[in-house]
Design an enzyme around this catalytic site. Structure first.
Site, short mmCIF file in Angstrom:
data_model
loop_
_atom_site.label_atom_id
_atom_site.label_comp_id
_atom_site.label_asym_id
_atom_site.label_seq_id
_atom_site.Cartn_x
_atom_site.Cartn_y
_atom_site.Cartn_z
N VAL A 15 0.86 -1.20 0.00
CA VAL A 15 0.00 0.00 0.00
C VAL A 15 0.89 1.24 0.00
CG1 VAL A 15 -1.60 1.33 1.46
CG2 VAL A 15 -1.98 -1.12 1.09
N LEU A 20 4.32 12.78 3.31
CA LEU A 20 4.04 13.88 4.23
C LEU A 20 2.54 14.03 4.39
CD1 LEU A 20 5.85 17.27 4.33
CD2 LEU A 20 3.38 17.31 4.10
N LEU A 22 -0.79 15.83 7.12
CA LEU A 22 -1.13 16.84 8.13
C LEU A 22 -1.48 16.14 9.44
CD1 LEU A 22 -1.86 19.95 8.64
CD2 LEU A 22 -4.24 19.17 8.44
N GLY A 23 -0.84 16.55 10.52
CA GLY A 23 -1.21 16.07 11.86
C GLY A 23 -2.25 16.99 12.46
N ASP A 48 -3.36 12.65 9.51
CA ASP A 48 -3.15 11.80 10.68
C ASP A 48 -3.97 12.33 11.85
OD1 ASP A 48 -1.61 9.75 12.31
OD2 ASP A 48 -1.21 11.58 13.43
N TYR A 53 -7.97 12.34 19.80
CA TYR A 53 -7.87 13.78 19.50
C TYR A 53 -9.25 14.47 19.48
CZ TYR A 53 -3.14 12.64 17.78
OH TYR A 53 -1.85 12.20 17.63
N HIS A 111 -2.29 3.46 19.45
CA HIS A 111 -1.70 4.76 19.80
C HIS A 111 -0.48 4.64 20.71
CE1 HIS A 111 -3.12 9.20 20.07
NE2 HIS A 111 -1.82 9.16 20.25
#
Ligand code: NAP
Length: 297
Positions: A15, A20, A22-23, A48, A53, A111
């Protein structure tokens, strides 16, 4: 603004993941849609997030509300420790998928290891393997797994994780974890890739943004310190997921594919490692201290 296209990295199951992304850690839900929209406009195709969150719903809304097809955006999220266990983790997938409003998650990772309840961690990983076999996720992985956690997992797992997302920036590089990742074909993904943890948390070392070596390298290339750190991570073959809520910085952080650091510049940044982590000790993560309920979708 012209959107920048991000190079892809191949995971160990074939895959492809944009190098790069975005967090969105600490991005408040009410700011998440705008941040993700700004990122998609700038050319990001990888976001991400994490159940913990509290902004998966807004990430999904921004993707679905954009002109970009869902299939073109790589969505990564994380199972929180409170949802570890086989059945619990299968259910946690449902919660995240519903909030994101997707049928399939591109990359689903644990996590944190739970060293004091590693059996639960292994059961959670077994659930990820089931989700992968069932086509509910395209790739599975882990985060904050140190050498001992990864070694124990690899001894039990059927599927080698595709990714290990760890704290990794010039001041904390974790070479031991990175080399174990590499040995097993696991992609190291850098969190706090511009050293965010060194400047938003009180610590005993300064901000990577103010580092003189990074500053001089930035000046040499006519770039910002953040761009130099992202370039350094990418040139080492890592995936990087910088966070910002500011459109100008979001655009700045992806504009890193048209310059190159020299071997000497790479080595000089490598030499900045202090060996001191900014984030919590993985072994200090317990359900008692960090457990909290992840709401239903
Ligand atoms: N797995 C884990 O345990 C874990 C832990 C931490 C993070 N993460 C993931 O990794 C992502 C990135 O890590 P992070 O958020 O800790 O740190 P980071 O991306 O290294 O840094 C983010 C910080 O830098 C600022 N910033 C962004 N771009 C900048 C630029 N060009 N110049 C100056 N400052 C800039 C941001 O502020 P503004 O928003 O105000 O621009 C924010 O304070 C997270 O969002 C999350 O997705 C994972």
């Amino acid at each position: 603004m012209t959107a920048i296209s991000t190079p892809l990295l191949a995971l160990n199951n074939g895959v492809e993941i944009p190098a790069l992304g975005l967090g969105v850690f600490q991005t408040p839900p009410e700011e998440t849609r705008d941040a993700v929209r700004a990122a998609l406009d700038a050319g990001y195709r990888h976001i991400d997030t994490a159940a913990a969150y509290g902004n998966e719903r807004e990430v999904g809304e921004a993707i679905h509300g954009s002109a970009i097809d869902r299939s073109e955006v790589f969505v990564e999220t994380k199972i929180w420790i409170s949802d570890y266990g086989y059945d619990e983790t299968l259910h946690a997938f449902e919660k995240s998928a519903r909030k994101l409003d997707v049928e399939q998650i591109d990359l689903l990772i644990l996590h944190q290891p739970l060293p004091s309840a590693f059996d639960r961690t292994l059961e959670a990983y077994r659930a990820l393997e089931t989700l992968l076999a069932d086509g509910k996720v395209r790739a599975i992985g882990v985060s904050n797994f140190m050498v001992e956690h990864l070694t124990e997992l690899l001894a039990q797992a059927t599927v080698v994780p595709a990714v290990n997302q760890i704290e990794c920036h010039p001041y904390f590089q974790q070479p031991d974890v990175q080399s174990l990742d590499a040995k097993h074909g696991i992609l190291t993904q850098a969190w706090s890739p511009i050293g965010g943890i060194t400047f938003y948390r009180d610590g005993d070392h300064g901000s990577t943004l103010d580092d003189s070596v990074i500053g001089a390298t930035a000046k040499f290339h006519g770039r910002s310190p953040a761009q130099v750190m992202l370039r350094w991570g990418l040139q080492h073959g890592r995936s990087v997921i910088p966070k910002s809520t500011k459109p100008s910085r979001i655009a700045e952080n992806i504009a890193v594919f048209d310059f190159e650091l020299s071997d000497e510049q790479m080595t000089a940044i490598d030499a900045l490692d202090t060996g001191r982590r900014g984030g919590p000790e993985p072994d200090a993560i317990t359900l008692g201290a960090f457990g909290r309920e992840i709401p239903e979708a």
